[in-house]
Each structure stands twice: as structure tokens, then as C-alpha cells.
Design a protein around this motif. Structure first.
Motif, PDB file in Angstrom:
ATOM      1  N   LEU A   1       0.903  -1.124   0.128  1.00 27.91           N
ATOM      2  CA  LEU A   1      -0.030  -0.126   0.103  1.00 27.91           C
ATOM      3  C   LEU A   1       0.903   1.339  -0.160  1.00 27.91           C
ATOM      4  CD1 LEU A   1      -2.773  -0.903   2.476  1.00 27.91           C
ATOM      5  CD2 LEU A   1      -3.089  -0.807   0.229  1.00 27.91           C
ATOM      6  N   LEU A   2       0.602   2.225  -0.816  1.00 29.93           N
ATOM      7  CA  LEU A   2       0.944   3.628  -0.699  1.00 29.93           C
ATOM      8  C   LEU A   2      -0.116   4.663  -0.409  1.00 29.93           C
ATOM      9  CD1 LEU A   2       3.345   3.204  -3.960  1.00 29.93           C
ATOM     10  CD2 LEU A   2       4.002   3.373  -1.711  1.00 29.93           C
ATOM     11  N   ILE A   3       0.374   5.278   0.581  1.00 25.98           N
ATOM     12  CA  ILE A   3      -0.944   6.399   1.089  1.00 25.98           C
ATOM     13  C   ILE A   3      -0.261   7.543   0.914  1.00 25.98           C
ATOM     14  CG2 ILE A   3      -2.407   6.986   2.959  1.00 25.98           C
ATOM     15  CD1 ILE A   3      -2.621   3.943   1.780  1.00 25.98           C
ATOM     16  N   PRO A   4      -0.812   8.410   0.260  1.00 25.51           N
ATOM     17  CA  PRO A   4      -0.524  10.063   0.284  1.00 25.51           C
ATOM     18  C   PRO A   4      -0.912  10.650   1.487  1.00 25.51           C
ATOM     19  CG  PRO A   4      -1.345   9.522  -2.054  1.00 25.51           C
ATOM     20  CD  PRO A   4      -1.746   8.361  -0.905  1.00 25.51           C
TER      21      PRO A   4
ATOM     22  N   ARG B   1       3.363   7.453   2.455  1.00 24.22           N
ATOM     23  CA  ARG B   1       3.661   6.448   3.414  1.00 24.22           C
ATOM     24  C   ARG B   1       3.689   5.138   2.825  1.00 24.22           C
ATOM     25  NH1 ARG B   1       3.191   9.502   8.963  1.00 24.22           N
ATOM     26  NH2 ARG B   1       3.914  11.387   8.404  1.00 24.22           N
ATOM     27  N   ARG B   2       4.533   4.240   2.665  1.00 18.93           N
ATOM     28  CA  ARG B   2       4.752   2.887   1.924  1.00 18.93           C
ATOM     29  C   ARG B   2       4.602   1.867   3.122  1.00 18.93           C
ATOM     30  NH1 ARG B   2       9.189  -0.384   1.034  1.00 18.93           N
ATOM     31  NH2 ARG B   2      10.589   1.457   1.640  1.00 18.93           N
ATOM     32  N   PHE B   3       3.331   1.058   2.898  1.00 16.42           N
ATOM     33  CA  PHE B   3       3.287  -0.091   3.740  1.00 16.42           C
ATOM     34  C   PHE B   3       3.460  -1.457   3.014  1.00 16.42           C
ATOM     35  CE2 PHE B   3       0.925   3.155   5.478  1.00 16.42           C
ATOM     36  CZ  PHE B   3       0.873   3.027   7.085  1.00 16.42           C
ATOM     37  N   MET B   4       4.446  -2.303   3.728  1.00 21.00           N
ATOM     38  CA  MET B   4       4.684  -3.458   2.972  1.00 21.00           C
ATOM     39  C   MET B   4       3.875  -4.691   3.451  1.00 21.00           C
ATOM     40  SD  MET B   4       6.546  -2.410   0.588  1.00 21.00           S
ATOM     41  CE  MET B   4       7.160  -3.975  -0.150  1.00 21.00           C
ATOM     42  N   ASN B   5       3.383  -5.595   2.766  1.00 20.51           N
ATOM     43  CA  ASN B   5       2.413  -6.695   3.145  1.00 20.51           C
ATOM     44  C   ASN B   5       3.421  -7.815   3.721  1.00 20.51           C
ATOM     45  OD1 ASN B   5       0.573  -8.768   3.148  1.00 20.51           O
ATOM     46  ND2 ASN B   5      -0.301  -7.826   1.505  1.00 20.51           N
ATOM     47  N   ASP B   6       3.001  -8.036   4.799  1.00 15.26           N
ATOM     48  CA  ASP B   6       3.912  -9.207   5.491  1.00 15.26           C
ATOM     49  C   ASP B   6       3.643 -10.697   4.798  1.00 15.26           C
ATOM     50  OD1 ASP B   6       1.501 -10.042   6.598  1.00 15.26           O
ATOM     51  OD2 ASP B   6       1.948  -9.644   8.847  1.00 15.26           O
ATOM     52  N   GLY B   7       2.724 -10.740   3.823  1.00 13.02           N
ATOM     53  CA  GLY B   7       2.406 -11.888   3.239  1.00 13.02           C
ATOM     54  C   GLY B   7       1.042 -12.517   3.873  1.00 13.02           C
ATOM     55  N   ALA B   8       0.400 -11.977   4.798  1.00 15.31           N
ATOM     56  CA  ALA B   8      -0.679 -12.676   5.332  1.00 15.31           C
ATOM     57  C   ALA B   8      -1.659 -11.379   5.529  1.00 15.31           C
ATOM     58  CB  ALA B   8      -0.668 -13.080   6.534  1.00 15.31           C
ATOM     59  N   GLY B   9      -1.381 -10.210   4.743  1.00  6.41           N
ATOM     60  CA  GLY B   9      -2.260  -9.039   4.789  1.00  6.41           C
ATOM     61  C   GLY B   9      -2.242  -8.242   5.986  1.00  6.41           C
ATOM     62  N   GLY B  10      -0.905  -8.416   6.529  1.00  8.79           N
ATOM     63  CA  GLY B  10      -0.402  -7.646   7.598  1.00  8.79           C
ATOM     64  C   GLY B  10       0.577  -6.426   7.387  1.00  8.79           C
ATOM     65  N   PHE B  11       0.210  -5.198   8.142  1.00  8.13           N
ATOM     66  CA  PHE B  11       1.066  -4.131   7.440  1.00  8.13           C
ATOM     67  C   PHE B  11       1.648  -3.404   9.148  1.00  8.13           C
ATOM     68  CE2 PHE B  11      -1.924  -4.581   4.388  1.00  8.13           C
ATOM     69  CZ  PHE B  11      -0.908  -4.551   3.232  1.00  8.13           C
ATOM     70  N   SER B  12       2.720  -3.631   9.658  1.00  2.00           N
ATOM     71  CA  SER B  12       3.116  -3.537  10.954  1.00  2.00           C
ATOM     72  C   SER B  12       3.699  -2.038  10.931  1.00  2.00           C
ATOM     73  CB  SER B  12       4.092  -4.422  11.599  1.00  2.00           C
ATOM     74  OG  SER B  12       5.204  -4.753  10.723  1.00  2.00           O
ATOM     75  N   ALA B  13       4.583  -1.749   9.842  1.00  2.90           N
ATOM     76  CA  ALA B  13       5.292  -0.455   9.839  1.00  2.90           C
ATOM     77  C   ALA B  13       5.213   0.266   8.521  1.00  2.90           C
ATOM     78  CB  ALA B  13       6.908  -0.890  10.194  1.00  2.90           C
ATOM     79  N   PHE B  14       5.840   1.412   8.371  1.00  7.68           N
ATOM     80  CA  PHE B  14       5.556   2.089   7.241  1.00  7.68           C
ATOM     81  C   PHE B  14       7.000   2.779   6.785  1.00  7.68           C
ATOM     82  CE2 PHE B  14       3.459   4.759  10.288  1.00  7.68           C
ATOM     83  CZ  PHE B  14       4.055   5.969  10.160  1.00  7.68           C
ATOM     84  N   THR B  15       7.329   3.321   5.650  1.00  2.00           N
ATOM     85  CA  THR B  15       8.244   4.141   5.395  1.00  2.00           C
ATOM     86  C   THR B  15       7.803   5.337   4.620  1.00  2.00           C
ATOM     87  OG1 THR B  15       9.810   2.170   4.934  1.00  2.00           O
ATOM     88  CG2 THR B  15      10.616   4.061   4.045  1.00  2.00           C
ATOM     89  N   VAL B  16       8.386   6.436   4.832  1.00  2.00           N
ATOM     90  CA  VAL B  16       8.249   7.858   4.519  1.00  2.00           C
ATOM     91  C   VAL B  16       8.879   8.172   3.338  1.00  2.00           C
ATOM     92  CG1 VAL B  16       8.019  10.222   5.021  1.00  2.00           C
ATOM     93  CG2 VAL B  16       7.167   8.567   6.640  1.00  2.00           C
TER      94      VAL B  16
ATOM     95  N   ASP C   1      11.443  -0.764  -2.712  1.00  2.00           N
ATOM     96  CA  ASP C   1      11.670   0.741  -2.154  1.00  2.00           C
ATOM     97  C   ASP C   1      11.761   1.604  -3.210  1.00  2.00           C
ATOM     98  OD1 ASP C   1      12.046   2.663  -0.488  1.00  2.00           O
ATOM     99  OD2 ASP C   1      14.104   2.068   0.079  1.00  2.00           O
ATOM    100  N   LEU C   2      11.104   2.960  -3.132  1.00  2.00           N
ATOM    101  CA  LEU C   2      11.165   4.041  -3.866  1.00  2.00           C
ATOM    102  C   LEU C   2      12.244   5.102  -3.881  1.00  2.00           C
ATOM    103  CD1 LEU C   2       7.291   4.590  -3.242  1.00  2.00           C
ATOM    104  CD2 LEU C   2       8.353   3.154  -4.935  1.00  2.00           C
ATOM    105  N   LEU C   3      12.644   5.314  -5.071  1.00  2.00           N
ATOM    106  CA  LEU C   3      13.784   6.242  -5.235  1.00  2.00           C
ATOM    107  C   LEU C   3      12.986   7.643  -4.954  1.00  2.00           C
ATOM    108  CD1 LEU C   3      15.449   4.970  -8.433  1.00  2.00           C
ATOM    109  CD2 LEU C   3      16.053   4.898  -5.954  1.00  2.00           C
ATOM    110  N   PRO C   4      13.919   8.968  -4.592  1.00  2.00           N
ATOM    111  CA  PRO C   4      13.362  10.371  -4.317  1.00  2.00           C
ATOM    112  C   PRO C   4      12.413  10.630  -5.403  1.00  2.00           C
ATOM    113  CG  PRO C   4      15.406  10.008  -3.602  1.00  2.00           C
ATOM    114  CD  PRO C   4      15.367   8.694  -4.419  1.00  2.00           C
ATOM    115  N   ALA C   5      11.372  11.350  -5.418  1.00  2.00           N
ATOM    116  CA  ALA C   5      10.431  11.700  -6.129  1.00  2.00           C
ATOM    117  C   ALA C   5      11.078  12.855  -7.049  1.00  2.00           C
ATOM    118  CB  ALA C   5       9.053  12.544  -5.738  1.00  2.00           C
TER     119      ALA C   5
END
Length: 646
Positions: free
Chosen positions: A195-198, A206-221, A266-270
Motif C-alpha cells: 500500500l502507498l498512502i499520500p 507512506r509505504r506499507f509493505m505486506n507481510d504475506g498475510a495481509g498485515g502491515f506493521s510499519a511504514f516508510t516515509v 523501495d522507492l527512489l526520491p520523487a
């Protein structure tokens, strides 16, 4: 204005330079190319008339395509096999991203077959594309990119959603960030939707990476310049490296931020690219038939559309802007509105409260074909064949009336009158997907002021019943469909932009026979859903080939049974038999005498479905595996599955 057309005299908009001129009777042309290129394109078009796509399977806007099915294109002339490449034959899944697979020629080199290497995600929209990099055996190129969009079948699901979890988008102690917008897509190519959430108030994604079971415990800005206010967004492979990239429109920044994937998820700078004033809508399409993804925005403040032409490597030419046939362009979606394989546009007007259909010619030109009154201000739109007539329709959330609007395509370059349905006050998000697996497209919308999300079930003909209301905390903002947890049905992901929370809603599992002693079966990538207790049947096309997967223990022999299903089943030591014993047949021996599970305990059978069987016929299949652990009887039944031929 139906029938109106425009000629654009465009400049780069780096200093908010938008110059347009209305001229009746002229085509709306975007002057993207030098005169030499235009001359060459015209000459090529006249030659390419003899080399064109005549048929595609699955058909455009189909809503029940197999997750493991092939894609075929039939062309009017034989194909140069050297040009059958990843640049000429491209497949994209809305959530899966770039689809890899094998490409081959059949029928005297006039048919292309694409076999995907992995199943598509259940319920996702797929776009299958041929580009002018494909040449005939005589050296003639396609005159334009040809794209076909269709939908993967969703398995049957209980038609009631329940709340599963809530995930914060803020850091602990962080104030309001105003999360607005959402993109679901597989960023790291692991088979699961991330998931990516503006976030408007803090100017980041904010980038939420799936843990393989539909869980999202942390995010990257991932930051954007101050004052950007990011919102509408889309994913695409902008630099043709096989990884999903991301573009977001910045409302106050009058720009688009493009984040390229670094090849790990991961995403490179915009990279920030100026467009028109106040971009509220964003879509991706190949405007100029060069095989790469260009970006268009709908700019409410300047009342224009802006086009960013991809250079082919994820960098873009300065934007050009033009009018979109409505007032205060706010929403936009790319579609093939008239079935010619060329991407067109639906554009929503905030002030004019209507939607325009702009037909493309594959060379950067768009002509307004028709407009329709939406019944209110179309804040956001989605497109798909809601009435199952083969033409793509458009739905919109109407921010000023608390309703949603369904505008059906009339199949002749225009619209039928809009039909609206009550949502909640300030409706500002909308999406389409087959949530219950009945073969038609349902609608997901939201109510900001009502603090809720709304699910409208399609009644099978493009009309909708009373919605199910799903609660948020304070504001029902963005809402999307996706298969987040990998259970092969669609979930609803909703955002509350005042609480900055993600809400996840899912259907409870259908009451089916549980796997016993490790035996299981899937048909066309779907397993477990069509079982006992009156669950819906899995649709299978007459004349198709089913992929039947049986799993158990490595080295076990197995059988495939088929016959007349019985809802109650017959329990026994080997599990529950789901077939009438007096009408039970064995597939094994008729197809392949060697039926042994491999080292992973898996086997796949390709089972042809005769085209002469009657439509509507229901057949139940069930696997049986030998099982040393089940000493009482020596074999185990898998779950049964019932198919319905159509």
C-alpha cells in the motif's frame, strides 16, 4: 458540448503557462512531435491498415476471466517472430503489476499466445497490450498501440463484509497528517499487494509493505516538497524495468511526483514535474503509441488536462495542457470507450457537473464525442462494464449531492442518462470490483461527512440495491478494492483522513468442507469457495481448458472424480464425499495414466471442457489422494468444487 472538438496550441507549463484555443469543427490535437515524425506517422498509418488486431481473448471488459488463463490476439497478417518481445506484447495487472510469461505464435503466425508465469490476482483488472514494435512478416507495424482491459473472476464470497483490522498511518504522537488517497500494488514482486498512502498535510507518501498475510506493521516515509498536498495517484512501470513505480498529483504544488522503484520494492526520491493548476485527477495511458506509460492530470483550478509524455525511461517531457470538454476538470480515467483498442478518456467537470467522453486516435489526438449530466459534481470516477453489454461504463461519486452516479455507455460513442443512488454526504471516493464473485461489478464509495464507506451490490444488469454501510471513525475518505491477504477474494481498504487510519474489511469464509489430512483441490486458481451449504458455483467457459490443482503428500497417487454434487455430503473415514455415488466418474486414465503428486505434493491437470455441453450444466469435481497416514482406509478426499458451464 457533444460534437465539439478543439485544437490545442500548447506550451510547457513550467511557469503555469497554459495556452489553449477553442476552434469548432477541428480535432483536438496535442502537438507533441516534430513535423518529420508526424509525416512519418501518417505514412506508416496508411501502410499499417493491412496489419491490425482482429480478435482478442479474453474479450474486452469481460468480468470473469480465468486467473490462470492465456491471452490470445488474432491479427490480419502473419507476424515477424523476431518482433515478439516484451516491448511488443505487454500485460499489466492493476495489483500484480508487470505480468511475465511466454509469448508464442500459432495458426500460421497470425495468432499470439501469452501464457502468464503466475496466476493473476483474483478480481483484478488486467490490461493486455500490443505495441507498434510488433511487425508483420512483410515489415508493416501496427498503426497504434492496441489495449484490451478485462477483469479476473472473483470467487464466490459471502455478501456481507466485516471489519478485520485497523492500522494507524501516523507515527506515535504525530498530529493530523490528512491521509487522502490510496494505491494497492505489488511493489516488491512477492505476490502480495502493498500500500502507498499520500498525506496532504505533511507532504509525503507512506509505504506499507505486506507481510504475506495481509498485515502491515510499519511504514516508510517518502517525502515531497513542502506545500505539495499529494492526493490522486496511480501505479505503472514508467521505466520498463518490470517493477511497479508510482505517480501522485500534488494539488497545491501544481505538479506530479514520480517515484521510481529501485528494484527491491523501495522507492527512489520523487522527481517533481509541473502540470496545470490544482491537479485533482490522474490517470496513466500510452498516448503516443510508443509502448510506454504517459501521465495525464485533470486540473480543477486551471480547468485543463495536462499531459506528461514519457521519454521511455521514466523521465518525461515538459507538460502540455488543453481543455477536456467540461468545466473545471477534476476527475479522469483512461478507457477504451468505443472498442477500437485505442485508449480514450472519461473526464469529469466539477462546475459543469458532467462527464465527457474523449476519443483518442493513438497518435496523441483526442476529440470530444459526447457529454452526459452526472447529477452532481463528479469528484472521482471509475470505469468498467457494469451492465455486461461489452461496453465500458463510468461511475462517479458526487460530492455535492451525497450520491453516486452510474453513466452507462450506449455503444455508439455516447452515454445513456445517468442513474444516481444515495450514498452519504460529501461522497469523494469510488471504485469497482466483483466483491461477491457473481460475475458483475460492484461499487465501493465513501461519505466524508457521514464517516462511512458504502458497498453497492450489482443486481446483474448495471443497477444497484441498498448499500451495506461500513463505519469509519470520523471521515469516510478514500476507499479501494484489493486482495490484500491472499485469500483470493476482494477486501475493502478504507481511509479515515481525520483519524489517519486504515480500515480493512473482508468477507467471512464460506461454509465449506475443511481440508482433512492434507488433501485439497483448486480449479483455475480458486480453491475452497464453492463447497457445501449452498455456496455459489464457479463459472467455467464452454470450450475452455480448466487448470485443476490437487495437493497432498509427496509421492501419493491421486484420482480426480466428477459427477452430480450433493450439498450435505456423505461423511466417512476418508473425509466427506461430495458426489452422488451412483453418478460418479473417474477422470484418471482418460487423460493421463501417470497420476502421482510431485516432490512438493502437488499436481496440475489440464482438463478440457467440451464446447457441446449445455450451458448452465453444473458438475462437481473432487480429488482423492492415497494417504499412508490414514491407515483406516488408505485414501483421503479433497474439498469438492462445483463448476457451472457458461
Amino acid at each position: 458540448m457533444p460534437g465539439a472538438s478543439y485544437e490545442l496550441l500548447a506550451t510547457a507549463s513550467g511557469v503555469n503557462g497554459i495556452c489553449s484555443q477553442v476552434g469548432y469543427g477541428l480535432a483536438m490535437r496535442i502537438h507533441l512531435f516534430r513535423a518529420l515524425f508526424v509525416f512519418g506517422a501518417v505514412a506508416c498509418t496508411s501502410l499499417s491498415a493491412q496489419f491490425q488486431v482482429t480478435q482478442v481473448t479474453p474479450t474486452a471488459e469481460a468480468t470473469d476471466a480465468s486467473a490462470v488463463g492465456d491471452i490470445t490476439w488474432t491479427l490480419s497478417a502473419s507476424i515477424n517472430p523476431a518482433t515478439l518481445t516484451a516491448n511488443s506484447v505487454m500485460v499489466w495487472g492493476r495489483w500484480s503489476g508487470v505480468i511475465t510469461g511466454t509469448r508464442s505464435l500459432e495458426s500460421g503466425s497470425t495468432v499470439i499466445r501469452f501464457v502468464p508465469s503466475e496466476p493473476f490476482s483474483a478480481g483484478e483488472q488486467v490490461t493486455a497490450t500490443l505495441t507498434p514494435a510488433l511487425l508483420s512478416s512483410s515489415g508493416v507495424a501496427l498503426s497504434h498501440t492496441h489495449s484490451t482491459a478485462y477483469w479476473i473472476a472473483s470467487p464466490p464470497a459471502v455478501p456481507t463484509l466485516v471489519h478485520q483490522s485497523t492500522v494507524p498511518i501516523r507515527f506515535p504522537g504525530e498530529g493530523l497528517i490528512r491521509s487522502y488517497g490510496a494505491y494497492a500494488g505489488d511493489l516488491d514482486n512477492d505476490g502480495y499487494c502493498d500500500l502507498l498512502i499520500p498525506n496532504e498535510d505533511v507532504n509525503d507518501v507512506r509505504r506499507f509493505m505486506n507481510d504475506g498475510a495481509g498485515g502491515f506493521s510499519a511504514f516508510t516515509v517518502h517525502s515531497l516538497p513542502n506545500g505539495s498536498k499529494p492526493s490522486s495517484n496511480e501505479g505503472a512501470d514508467f521505466n520498463d524495468d518490470g517493477w511497479t513505480d508510482f505517480a501522485v498529483a500534488n494539488i497545491n504544488g501544481d505538479s506530479v511526483g514520480v517515484f521510481l522503484n529501485d528494484g527491491t520494492g523501495d522507492l527512489l526520491p520523487a522527481v517533481v514535474l509541473p502540470v496545470g493548476n490544482g491537479p485533482r485527477g490522474l490517470t496513466v495511458l500510452d498516448v503516443d503509441s510508443d509502448g510506454d506509460a504517459d501521465i495525464m492530470t485533470a486540473n480543477r483550478v486551471s480547468g485543463t488536462l495536462s499531459l506528461l509524455v514519457n521519454n521511455g525511461n521514466g523521465t518525461f517531457q515538459p507538460s502540455v495542457s488543453f481543455q477536456g470538454g467540461v468545466s473545471n476538470e477534476t476527475s479522469i480515467v483512461a478507457v477504451d470507450a468505443n472498442g477500437d483498442g485505442i485508449m480514450d478518456l472519461f473526464v469529469g467537470g466539477y462546475s459543469s457537473q458532467n462527464v465527457a467522453m474523449l476519443l483518442g486516435d493513438g497518435a496523441g489526438n483526442f476529440t470530444v464525442s459526447a457529454t452526459v449530466a452526472a447529477g452532481g459534481r463528479p469528484w472521482m470516477m471509475a470505469a468498467g462494464d457494469v451492465d455486461l453489454d461489452g461496453d465500458v461504463d463510468v461511475v462517479a461519486c458526487l460530492s455535492n449531492t451525497g450520491r453516486i452516479s452510474v453513466m452507462r455507455n450506449n455503444g455508439a460513442g455516447g452515454f445513456l442518462p445517468a442513474v444516481t443512488y444515495v450514498c452519504g454526504p460529501f461522497s469523494l471516493a469510488i471504485d469497482l470490483g466483483d466483491l461477491d464473485g457473481d460475475g458483475d461489478l460492484d461499487i465501493l464509495s465513501s461519505s466524508y461527512s457521514g464517516g462511512s464507506f458504502y458497498v453497492f451490490r450489482n443486481l446483474g444488469n448495471g443497477t444497484y440495491g441498498t448499500p451495506q454501510v461500513l463505519p469509519a471513525t470520523g471521515a469516510g475518505s478514500c476507499a479501494i478494492f484489493a486482495d490484500i491477504n491472499g485469500d483470493e477474494d476482494l477486501e475493502v481498504i478504507g481511509i479515515d483522513e481525520l483519524a489517519d487510519l486504515l480500515f480493512f474489511f473482508d468477507s467471512p469464509p464460506l461454509p465449506v468442507q475443511k481440508e482433512s489430512l492434507g488433501a485439497a483441490m483448486e480449479i483455475n486458481g480458486t480453491g475452497g469457495s464453492p463447497g457445501f451449504s449452498g455456496a455459489s458455483q464457479l463459472p467455467v467457459a464452454l470450450g475452455s481448458t480448466m487448470a485443476v490443482d490437487v495437493t497432498g503428500h509427496p509421492g501419493e497417487a491421486y484420482l480426480l472424480l466428477f459427477g452430480l454434487g450433493i450439498n450435505a455430503g456423505v461423511p466417512g473415514p476418508a473425509g466427506t464425499l461430495g458426489l452422488a455415488p451412483n453418478l460418479l466418474f473417474l477422470v484418471n486414465g482418460l487423460i493421463n495414466p501417470a497420476y502421482v503428486l510431485n516432490a512438493n505434493g502437488e499436481a496440475t491437470l489440464s482438463v478440457p471442457v467440451p464446447a457441446f455441453l449445455p450451458a448452465g450444466l453444473q458438475i462437481t469435481l473432487q480429488g482423492l489422494t492415497t494417504n499412508p497416514a490414514n491407515l483406516a482406509i488408505g485414501f483421503t478426499f479433497s474439498n469438492p468444487m462445483t463448476i457451472e458451464l457458461n
